[in-house]
Scaffold this active site. Sequence first.
Site, short mmCIF file in Angstrom:
data_model
loop_
_atom_site.label_atom_id
_atom_site.label_comp_id
_atom_site.label_asym_id
_atom_site.label_seq_id
_atom_site.Cartn_x
_atom_site.Cartn_y
_atom_site.Cartn_z
CD GLU A 19 -2.85 -1.10 1.98
OE1 GLU A 19 -2.88 -0.22 3.22
OE2 GLU A 19 -4.08 -1.98 2.03
CD GLU A 33 -3.71 -5.64 2.99
OE1 GLU A 33 -5.06 -4.79 3.74
OE2 GLU A 33 -2.65 -5.14 3.64
#
Length: 503
Positions: A174, A293
């Site tokens: 991320e 995710e």
Amino acid sequence: MTKQAKLIVDKEYIISEIDSRIYGNFVEHLGRCVYEGVYEPDHPSADEHGYRSDVIELVKQLNVPIIRYPGGNFVSGYNWEDGIGPIEQRPRRLELAWRTIETNEIGTNEFVTWAKKVGAEVNMAVNLGTRGVDAARNMVEYCNHPSGSYWSDLRISHGYKDPHGIKTWCLGNEMDGPWQIGHKTAEEYGRAACEAAKAMKWVDPSIELVACGSSSSRMRTFAEWEATVLDHTYDHVDYISLHTYFGNAEDDTTNYLAKSLEMDHFIKSVAAICDYIQAKKRSKKKLMLSFDEWNVWYHSRQNDQKLAPWTVAPPQLEDVYNFEDALLVGLMLITLMKNADRVKIACMAQLINVIAPIMTSKGGGAWKQTIFYPYMHASVFGRGTALQTLVKSPKYDSKDFTDVPLLDSVAVYSEEREELTIFAVNRDMQEALLLEGDLRQFEGYRLVEHIVLAHDDLKAVNTELAPDNVKPSSDGNAELEDGKLTARLGKLSWNVIRLAKRQ
């Protein structure tokens, strides 16, 4: 009059062979996932390594093929060298991502050992937040090089003669997020990831690499981020990641259960960006996706704000999942299967205690949350070829979505085992749905079972004291005669209809 839906399943309507890694999971050094989840040496069920054997047995039921580790936000501040060597010599660190103390009792070797116990491969993430090329290539050498070099011989001295052979690696986590330690622009990350990828593959050309995509489709930089990052990394990576979490804070079930449509749109958008870069570079390589995710996450956010910082393994992100969460998880799994031509890896986040299908109590029991069941059914029965089900279903509109089909489904066919499994969710809050299926292509097949997960209370949960409050049964009413499938799918239900060739 009962609402009706129809579907056609044909062996020729092939989406793709399903890569079993789409049923992967995620273990991060966060909350009680590792400590008190994976590892609790004082627990009555602890084995010789301190791993909870009750947890191991539940993970085995899920048949998890691959587990992403060690993060997550955690990895962007992690020195992997802290987690190797004698445990008593490992440092205790301030863990900035989640504001805890990391003891480093569990590190690379211990986790690889645990993953083997549960039958899973490791999807290892490297730190591209505070670290870079050097740490990444050294870690590949430590894990995968046989011997005769500094890092491989160090692994051997730590008691691991054989290389771990980790094949899948994430290039950070991320990195588009301002919350991330070492947050970077797309240009900065793209350059860093490219150089790390080159060096890592020079150490071990057999590995596969996942570049960081956007943290969600709602990020301001979404799409531009993917295009820029892939402009730098396309020739050196094999996948780009997608992340998404959904919640029902507004308590609007009809809208909540439609959110899998957003997931589907996200997948198709990222695939389109990958194909644009492929065309731009005139490349023969088609990049695949790693949805590493995904889950429901919203129940625990208020409690997490009250936790004191700098403790070991606090109860963070401990969502207690209810029945409607299980329905959405089932819909998200169907979405992954329907996109099996591009999504080759996916990781539910996470595995134990932290937004997880498995919960534990310290010194006590381990139990299955509601979301355990659709995940287990997909992982166990969803191996084979994904077939596009042609569906005719009533539809509805919700706050954020239009034309939401009451029936969402996918079929998985195993030619080798001569089995067909239909996964189906009825989104209707009021009524059952009468399903008619044309399965004439599957001559000689019989019904094996019709599994149903349903409950009268949308907010029903499982607890340590009531672990079976929400659980599936095999009392579904599906019938198969002359290639015609009929089933009454109860309101708000997850259904697994299994068929096999007569012996």
